[in-house]
Write a protein that holds these residues in place. Structure first.
Motif, PDB file in Angstrom:
ATOM      1  N   LEU A   1      -2.459 -11.474  -1.138  1.00  0.00           N
ATOM      2  CA  LEU A   1      -2.328 -10.045  -0.842  1.00  0.00           C
ATOM      3  C   LEU A   1      -1.801  -9.295  -2.061  1.00  0.00           C
ATOM      4  N   VAL A   2      -0.791  -9.838  -2.704  1.00  0.00           N
ATOM      5  CA  VAL A   2      -0.244  -9.205  -3.897  1.00  0.00           C
ATOM      6  C   VAL A   2      -1.322  -9.123  -4.974  1.00  0.00           C
TER       7      VAL A   2
ATOM      8  N   PRO B   1      -2.961  -5.593  -8.257  1.00  0.00           N
ATOM      9  CA  PRO B   1      -3.399  -6.464  -9.343  1.00  0.00           C
ATOM     10  C   PRO B   1      -2.705  -6.226 -10.681  1.00  0.00           C
ATOM     11  N   ASP B   2      -2.115  -5.054 -10.881  1.00  0.00           N
ATOM     12  CA  ASP B   2      -1.442  -4.772 -12.143  1.00  0.00           C
ATOM     13  C   ASP B   2       0.030  -5.152 -12.147  1.00  0.00           C
ATOM     14  N   ALA B   3       0.550  -5.545 -11.000  1.00  0.00           N
ATOM     15  CA  ALA B   3       1.970  -5.896 -10.914  1.00  0.00           C
ATOM     16  C   ALA B   3       2.209  -7.303 -11.450  1.00  0.00           C
TER      17      ALA B   3
ATOM     18  N   ARG C   1       0.814  -1.228   0.000  1.00  0.00           N
ATOM     19  CA  ARG C   1       0.000   0.000   0.000  1.00  0.00           C
ATOM     20  C   ARG C   1       0.841   1.268   0.000  1.00  0.00           C
ATOM     21  N   GLU C   2       2.112   1.133   0.306  1.00  0.00           N
ATOM     22  CA  GLU C   2       2.996   2.296   0.392  1.00  0.00           C
ATOM     23  C   GLU C   2       3.225   2.952  -0.963  1.00  0.00           C
TER      24      GLU C   2
END
Length: 124
Positions: A95-96, A101-103, A66-67
């Motif tokens: 979590l990822v 979701p775009d990573a 979230r950072e």
């Protein structure tokens, strides 16, 4: 703008090395630092997220995700093995998936091939 990478792994000081007696926390920490430096030298911006094996692990991963926004998340081999870590691995992976979701998601096979794992999916 440089691509951002989040590297998630087990804190070397809490890992179990009984199956790998040739490894020590210091040696693994050295491998990790060398890989992060290699990524930075290739033009990536890198954030390290080393987690414990307790309930705080999820909070640490959530906070890191979230950072900032990441182009790729590399999950260390220590989270996938031994099989007793399967639940933690699934929690981190979900979590990822949920928060970033775009990573791209990639996996190293040792503490020494993180750069190659990232470069399979993104370039700086």
């Amino acid at each position: 703008m440089a691509k951002r990478v989040l590297a998630i792994g087990i804190e070397p000081g809490v890992a179990d090395y009984s199956a790998f007696p040739q490894l020590t926390p210091e040696l693994v920490r050295g491998y990790i630092e060398a890989q992060l430096l290699r990524l930075r030298d290739r033009g990536f911006e890198v954030t390290s997220c080393l987690i414990d094996l307790d309930a705080a692990a999820e909070a640490a991963v959530t906070a890191a995700l979230r950072e900032e926004s990441f182009d790729c998340v590399v999950i260390g081999a220590g989270l996938r093995e031994p099989k007793e870590r399967l639940l933690l691995f699934e929690k981190v992976l979900n979590l990822v998936h949920r928060i970033a979701p775009d990573a791209a998601i990639c996996f190293n096979t040792t503490p020494a091939d993180t750069v190659e794992a990232v470069q399979r999916w993104i370039e700086p």
